[in-house]
Motif scaffolding. Structure first.
Motif, mmCIF file in Angstrom:
data_model
loop_
_atom_site.group_PDB
_atom_site.id
_atom_site.type_symbol
_atom_site.label_atom_id
_atom_site.label_comp_id
_atom_site.label_asym_id
_atom_site.label_seq_id
_atom_site.Cartn_x
_atom_site.Cartn_y
_atom_site.Cartn_z
ATOM 1 N N GLU A 102 -41.700 -48.557 -66.741
ATOM 2 C CA GLU A 102 -40.433 -49.280 -66.696
ATOM 3 C C GLU A 102 -39.239 -48.365 -66.969
ATOM 4 O OE1 GLU A 102 -40.348 -53.035 -68.651
ATOM 5 O OE2 GLU A 102 -42.278 -53.657 -67.851
ATOM 6 N N LEU A 103 -39.037 -47.424 -66.061
ATOM 7 C CA LEU A 103 -37.900 -46.514 -66.138
ATOM 8 C C LEU A 103 -36.797 -46.967 -65.183
ATOM 9 C CD1 LEU A 103 -39.832 -43.115 -66.224
ATOM 10 C CD2 LEU A 103 -39.027 -44.488 -68.159
ATOM 11 N N SER A 104 -35.656 -46.300 -65.260
ATOM 12 C CA SER A 104 -34.501 -46.674 -64.452
ATOM 13 C C SER A 104 -34.716 -46.339 -62.977
ATOM 14 C CB SER A 104 -33.256 -45.935 -64.947
ATOM 15 O OG SER A 104 -32.863 -46.421 -66.204
ATOM 16 N N PRO A 105 -34.388 -47.269 -62.087
ATOM 17 C CA PRO A 105 -34.468 -46.979 -60.652
ATOM 18 C C PRO A 105 -33.227 -46.241 -60.177
ATOM 19 C CG PRO A 105 -33.733 -49.225 -60.982
ATOM 20 C CD PRO A 105 -33.993 -48.661 -62.352
ATOM 21 N N ALA A 106 -33.282 -45.741 -58.966
ATOM 22 C CA ALA A 106 -32.115 -45.090 -58.364
ATOM 23 C C ALA A 106 -31.076 -46.154 -57.998
ATOM 24 C CB ALA A 106 -32.534 -44.331 -57.114
ATOM 25 N N PRO A 107 -29.791 -45.815 -58.076
ATOM 26 C CA PRO A 107 -28.745 -46.788 -57.740
ATOM 27 C C PRO A 107 -28.881 -47.371 -56.338
ATOM 28 C CG PRO A 107 -27.789 -44.961 -58.936
ATOM 29 C CD PRO A 107 -29.202 -44.581 -58.640
ATOM 30 N N ASP A 108 -29.387 -46.586 -55.362
ATOM 31 C CA ASP A 108 -29.506 -47.135 -54.014
ATOM 32 C C ASP A 108 -30.581 -48.217 -53.956
ATOM 33 O OD1 ASP A 108 -31.511 -45.177 -54.390
ATOM 34 O OD2 ASP A 108 -31.724 -44.891 -52.240
ATOM 35 N N VAL A 109 -31.607 -48.126 -54.815
ATOM 36 C CA VAL A 109 -32.619 -49.187 -54.878
ATOM 37 C C VAL A 109 -31.988 -50.457 -55.443
ATOM 38 C CG1 VAL A 109 -34.802 -49.896 -55.943
ATOM 39 C CG2 VAL A 109 -34.525 -47.562 -55.089
ATOM 40 N N VAL A 110 -31.144 -50.294 -56.455
ATOM 41 C CA VAL A 110 -30.445 -51.453 -57.018
ATOM 42 C C VAL A 110 -29.602 -52.128 -55.942
ATOM 43 C CG1 VAL A 110 -28.805 -52.224 -58.769
ATOM 44 C CG2 VAL A 110 -30.409 -50.369 -59.303
ATOM 45 N N ALA A 111 -28.901 -51.338 -55.147
ATOM 46 C CA ALA A 111 -28.074 -51.897 -54.079
ATOM 47 C C ALA A 111 -28.924 -52.654 -53.062
ATOM 48 C CB ALA A 111 -27.287 -50.783 -53.396
ATOM 49 N N GLN A 112 -30.081 -52.106 -52.714
ATOM 50 C CA GLN A 112 -30.976 -52.767 -51.764
ATOM 51 C C GLN A 112 -31.468 -54.107 -52.303
ATOM 52 O OE1 GLN A 112 -34.064 -49.888 -51.076
ATOM 53 N NE2 GLN A 112 -32.628 -48.366 -50.259
ATOM 54 N N VAL A 113 -31.835 -54.123 -53.589
ATOM 55 C CA VAL A 113 -32.339 -55.352 -54.201
ATOM 56 C C VAL A 113 -31.230 -56.399 -54.287
ATOM 57 C CG1 VAL A 113 -33.207 -56.350 -56.358
ATOM 58 C CG2 VAL A 113 -34.211 -54.236 -55.447
#
Length: 233
Positions: free
Chosen positions: A36-47
């Protein structure tokens, strides 16, 4: 109050299925079931683009429950990037060398940004639970605390979760039960006043993090919580 169902997700397809099944919120991590580490910002945008649900993102750059001054700036930068990508808030929690809540670090990361956040299961690793719950009250922006009531899982911490919720209204309002949660735990937690529940492997086929979130399994949890709410009403 209607119960909140939060689903752990690792990518946009997980989030879409969580919403289809009736989840209320997404907890996004870099790789579900793996630290449970931090995802990349582009993954956050996709979600965030894939779902209408509010998304909270884990802030953690390394395994374990500690951090240091060098990471705090990076964590604050990540939080800003996640908000820009559409996240509603964060999930984080840091302990000091004595296994107590590191209120200084948590307050510094949260700062005065004004975003809501969940203190994660780091709280279950504290040596003094009562002291930890006092410390939590001082953290800015905190609106939920994820806990199993024990360092193991809800099965082993159920009695402690129920007792804390029954004797501390603030805790009952903040708690989100997580960590091996099973359907048979829900009535006990619900009667104690807990109204937020977190699921992860429970909504994946065969309980495997290699599988994507399954909308049907999410719906079974949604139905369980809705029935509990109707009985309480």
């Amino acid at each position: 109050m209607d119960s909140v169902l939060e689903v752990l997700c690792g990518h946009a397809d997980d989030a879409r299925r969580a919403e289809e099944g009736g989840a209320d919120r997404v907890h996004l991590v870099a790789q579900a079931g793996s630290g449970e580490l931090s995802p990349a910002p582009d993954v956050v945008a996709q979600v965030c683009a894939a779902t209408h649900l509010p998304v909270r993102v884990t802030l953690r750059l390394r395994e374990g429950w500690t951090t240091d001054g060098g990471e705090v700036t990076r964590l604050r930068g990540l939080a800003a990037a996640y908000l820009d990508a559409g996240a509603e808030g964060m999930v984080m929690g840091f302990l000091d060398q004595w296994s107590a809540i590191d209120t200084d670090v948590c307050a510094t990361v949260a700062g005065d940004a004004g975003w809501p956040w969940t203190f994660d299961r780091a709280v279950d690793q504290c040596l003094d639970f009562d002291h930890a719950w006092v410390a939590l009250r001082r953290l800015p922006g905190l609106d939920q605390v994820m806990s199993a009531g024990s360092a193991r899982d809800v099965e082993h911490g159920l009695d402690d979760l129920v007792e804390r919720a029954r004797t501390d209204r603030w805790a009952a309002e903040k708690l989100i039960a997580a960590g091996g949660l099973q359907p048979e735990h829900v009535p006990w937690l619900h009667r104690a006043g807990i109204r937020a529940f977190h699921v992860d492997a429970q909504v994946r086929p065969l309980g495997s993090f290699r599988a994507w979130v399954d909308a049907g399994l999410v719906h079974s949890w949604r139905d369980l919580l809705d029935r509990s709410d109707r009985r309480a009403g």
